[in-house]
Motif scaffolding. Sequence first.
Motif, PDB file in Angstrom:
ATOM      1  N   UNK A 144     -13.618  -1.134   4.721  1.00 38.36           N
ATOM      2  CA  UNK A 144     -12.359  -1.888   4.784  1.00 38.36           C
ATOM      3  C   UNK A 144     -11.628  -1.830   3.451  1.00 38.36           C
ATOM      4  N   UNK A 145     -12.338  -2.147   2.356  1.00 35.76           N
ATOM      5  CA  UNK A 145     -11.696  -2.134   1.046  1.00 35.76           C
ATOM      6  C   UNK A 145     -11.233  -0.751   0.641  1.00 35.76           C
ATOM      7  N   UNK A 146     -11.987   0.262   0.983  1.00 36.28           N
ATOM      8  CA  UNK A 146     -11.614   1.639   0.674  1.00 36.28           C
ATOM      9  C   UNK A 146     -10.310   2.005   1.378  1.00 36.28           C
ATOM     10  N   UNK A 147     -10.193   1.626   2.623  1.00 38.85           N
ATOM     11  CA  UNK A 147      -8.966   1.920   3.365  1.00 38.85           C
ATOM     12  C   UNK A 147      -7.775   1.146   2.816  1.00 38.85           C
ATOM     13  N   UNK A 148      -8.014  -0.082   2.360  1.00 39.05           N
ATOM     14  CA  UNK A 148      -6.932  -0.841   1.723  1.00 39.05           C
ATOM     15  C   UNK A 148      -6.484  -0.134   0.454  1.00 39.05           C
ATOM     16  N   UNK A 149      -7.447   0.356  -0.343  1.00 36.99           N
ATOM     17  CA  UNK A 149      -7.094   1.092  -1.559  1.00 36.99           C
ATOM     18  C   UNK A 149      -6.256   2.321  -1.227  1.00 36.99           C
ATOM     19  N   UNK A 150      -6.626   3.041  -0.190  1.00 34.74           N
ATOM     20  CA  UNK A 150      -5.847   4.218   0.207  1.00 34.74           C
ATOM     21  C   UNK A 150      -4.413   3.819   0.564  1.00 34.74           C
ATOM     22  N   UNK A 151      -4.263   2.710   1.255  1.00 29.52           N
ATOM     23  CA  UNK A 151      -2.922   2.228   1.614  1.00 29.52           C
ATOM     24  C   UNK A 151      -2.122   1.866   0.375  1.00 29.52           C
ATOM     25  N   UNK A 152      -2.762   1.170  -0.572  1.00 24.77           N
ATOM     26  CA  UNK A 152      -2.080   0.778  -1.813  1.00 24.77           C
ATOM     27  C   UNK A 152      -1.605   2.011  -2.577  1.00 24.77           C
ATOM     28  N   UNK A 153      -2.482   2.992  -2.738  1.00 25.84           N
ATOM     29  CA  UNK A 153      -2.125   4.198  -3.485  1.00 25.84           C
ATOM     30  C   UNK A 153      -0.979   4.928  -2.801  1.00 25.84           C
ATOM     31  N   UNK A 154      -1.006   5.014  -1.482  1.00 29.84           N
ATOM     32  CA  UNK A 154       0.082   5.659  -0.742  1.00 29.84           C
ATOM     33  C   UNK A 154       1.406   4.935  -0.955  1.00 29.84           C
ATOM     34  N   UNK A 155       1.372   3.608  -0.903  1.00 34.26           N
ATOM     35  CA  UNK A 155       2.607   2.839  -1.084  1.00 34.26           C
ATOM     36  C   UNK A 155       3.127   2.952  -2.516  1.00 34.26           C
ATOM     37  N   UNK A 156       2.229   2.909  -3.496  1.00 34.75           N
ATOM     38  CA  UNK A 156       2.665   3.059  -4.889  1.00 34.75           C
ATOM     39  C   UNK A 156       3.313   4.420  -5.104  1.00 34.75           C
ATOM     40  N   UNK A 157       2.743   5.457  -4.500  1.00 32.94           N
ATOM     41  CA  UNK A 157       3.315   6.798  -4.644  1.00 32.94           C
ATOM     42  C   UNK A 157       4.682   6.917  -3.966  1.00 32.94           C
ATOM     43  N   UNK A 158       4.867   6.169  -2.881  1.00 32.90           N
ATOM     44  CA  UNK A 158       6.167   6.179  -2.215  1.00 32.90           C
ATOM     45  C   UNK A 158       7.238   5.504  -3.068  1.00 32.90           C
ATOM     46  N   UNK A 159       6.856   4.436  -3.769  1.00 32.45           N
ATOM     47  CA  UNK A 159       7.848   3.638  -4.488  1.00 32.45           C
ATOM     48  C   UNK A 159       8.118   4.145  -5.901  1.00 32.45           C
ATOM     49  N   UNK A 160       7.089   4.635  -6.588  1.00 35.41           N
ATOM     50  CA  UNK A 160       7.213   4.910  -8.013  1.00 35.41           C
ATOM     51  C   UNK A 160       6.910   6.372  -8.338  1.00 35.41           C
ATOM     52  N   UNK A 161       7.598   6.873  -9.360  1.00 33.38           N
ATOM     53  CA  UNK A 161       7.282   8.200  -9.893  1.00 33.38           C
ATOM     54  C   UNK A 161       7.049   8.134 -11.405  1.00 33.38           C
ATOM     55  N   UNK A 162       6.752   6.929 -11.903  1.00 34.51           N
ATOM     56  CA  UNK A 162       6.551   6.784 -13.353  1.00 34.51           C
ATOM     57  C   UNK A 162       5.260   6.013 -13.661  1.00 34.51           C
ATOM     58  N   UNK A 163       4.214   6.266 -12.856  1.00 35.46           N
ATOM     59  CA  UNK A 163       2.919   5.640 -13.089  1.00 35.46           C
ATOM     60  C   UNK A 163       1.961   6.661 -13.689  1.00 35.46           C
ATOM     61  N   UNK A 164       0.963   6.178 -14.429  1.00 36.63           N
ATOM     62  CA  UNK A 164      -0.101   7.038 -14.932  1.00 36.63           C
ATOM     63  C   UNK A 164      -1.435   6.324 -14.773  1.00 36.63           C
ATOM     64  N   UNK A 165      -2.340   6.907 -13.986  1.00 32.37           N
ATOM     65  CA  UNK A 165      -3.663   6.326 -13.798  1.00 32.37           C
ATOM     66  C   UNK A 165      -4.497   6.584 -15.043  1.00 32.37           C
ATOM     67  N   UNK A 166      -5.154   5.551 -15.537  1.00 34.32           N
ATOM     68  CA  UNK A 166      -5.931   5.658 -16.768  1.00 34.32           C
ATOM     69  C   UNK A 166      -7.250   4.907 -16.634  1.00 34.32           C
ATOM     70  N   UNK A 167      -8.280   5.405 -17.296  1.00 31.48           N
ATOM     71  CA  UNK A 167      -9.528   4.665 -17.434  1.00 31.48           C
ATOM     72  C   UNK A 167      -9.323   3.520 -18.424  1.00 31.48           C
TER      73      UNK A 167
END
Length: 447
Positions: free
Chosen positions: A332-355
């Motif tokens: 369940x949580x994994x699928x929610x994460x996939x949804x979040x990442x998809x939505x963030x990619x739809x809305x923004x083009x100025x993000x950078x994933x970092x450790x």
Amino acid sequence: MEQNRREFVKTTLKAGMSVSLAPAFLLPDSQNFTAQVLNPRNRVPVSLIIDDSTCLVNMAHFGIPQFAEVFPENYKQDWRKLPREIPDSFVREFGEWSIEHGVKGKYSIVPYPACTGWVNRFIPGWTKKELENSLNVVREVILSNWDIHPEMVSHTRVIDIKTGKPYEKAIPEFMENWEWSQNKSADELAVYQAYALQILKDAGLPCEGITTPGGYGSRNHENLAISAFQSVRDVYGSEIPHYFRDLFTEKEKSVAPKVIFPDNGNKSDCVVSIIGCTGDWFGGWDGLVRGDADKFITEDLQNGRMVEVIESGEPAIMVCHWPGIYFNGEKVGFNILKTIVSRLNQKYNHLTWMKLSEISRYWAAKETTEIAVSENALQLNALFSCHDFTLKIDKPIQKLKLKTGQAFNKISNPGELKTNTFFSDETSTILCFNLEKGEMKIAMDQS
């Protein structure tokens, strides 16, 4: 690990430690030019903190009965229905997906998970080969995108580090999540944390930070910060140790990392407190409560905690627990994460994933680098190196060149900013480069 695990956190350190809170700083010179440190590549850092993860053991299954022994009224879940194992096949699936989509963050490896066994030796219930295979999966698909942290030793009972055994009494004063850590000195905490770190080192895992289990150190923040610096530096020799203790979901509270100097007179010795910006709205620490992607970002992309923080420009660092990402095999949580990442990619083009280690290094460099701007040069004196250091200068520039002779490439779209490029308009210039430790000079030509 309890649901309110970080709700009672102190937000202010006591006197005697310096904390840098400014999201950027301005440094005027005699020519009245200023340089402002921006986010890396002028993008908003995003990250994911994964707590309660380890090799094989489902911390919820083995942890709940230990918590219930201390607070029986608070832990009535039927833990026997939860799977005892979170399989390596899921770890591999998650890790490969993270690599494919560029998702980064922190992944705990609890060293002595719920007192079941030792990740550097053996865990009863699994063969030694199964444990080694589990560690290899972490090395193969987790390390590239995720920092590894201990979440202290067991995340349940406090361990007597002289014997390796849990203390006899299951009371709050001898549980890692509750009272034991609240009255300990920095040295006492550091020794205990070093014990946890050494187990991970013996297991062949790298580490630059620690995560607190439950309420660990929540009323002892100054000593926690000092001990995080001491323990990580002592065991791993890390230049910039960091730790995760706090999260804030209130809109008015800053979630920018805090750069802390245990020795006020020496800024080359620092530790970074990483701040989460969400609750666990994925599936919870116990894998019992289904989460909701809309709390992070709504389907219409207009609202949610991630939207609030990203649009503030501060690092947007989500928090989750591994049993909820797996959610009893339903993912369940994994699928929610996939949804979040998809939505963030739809809305923004100025993000950078970092450790977390990358965010910590950037903020440490940001807070400590001395910058001077003159008519035709930018002079920097840095205590720490870092990638993609990004500055905004309040004057137009036509050419930029490093002391080595390497020229910066001028770009026409600031969204394409990367190392050794710059964008300039009629009033200002944004440049991105790899910051070197020590003195560094960049020549500027306005003609």
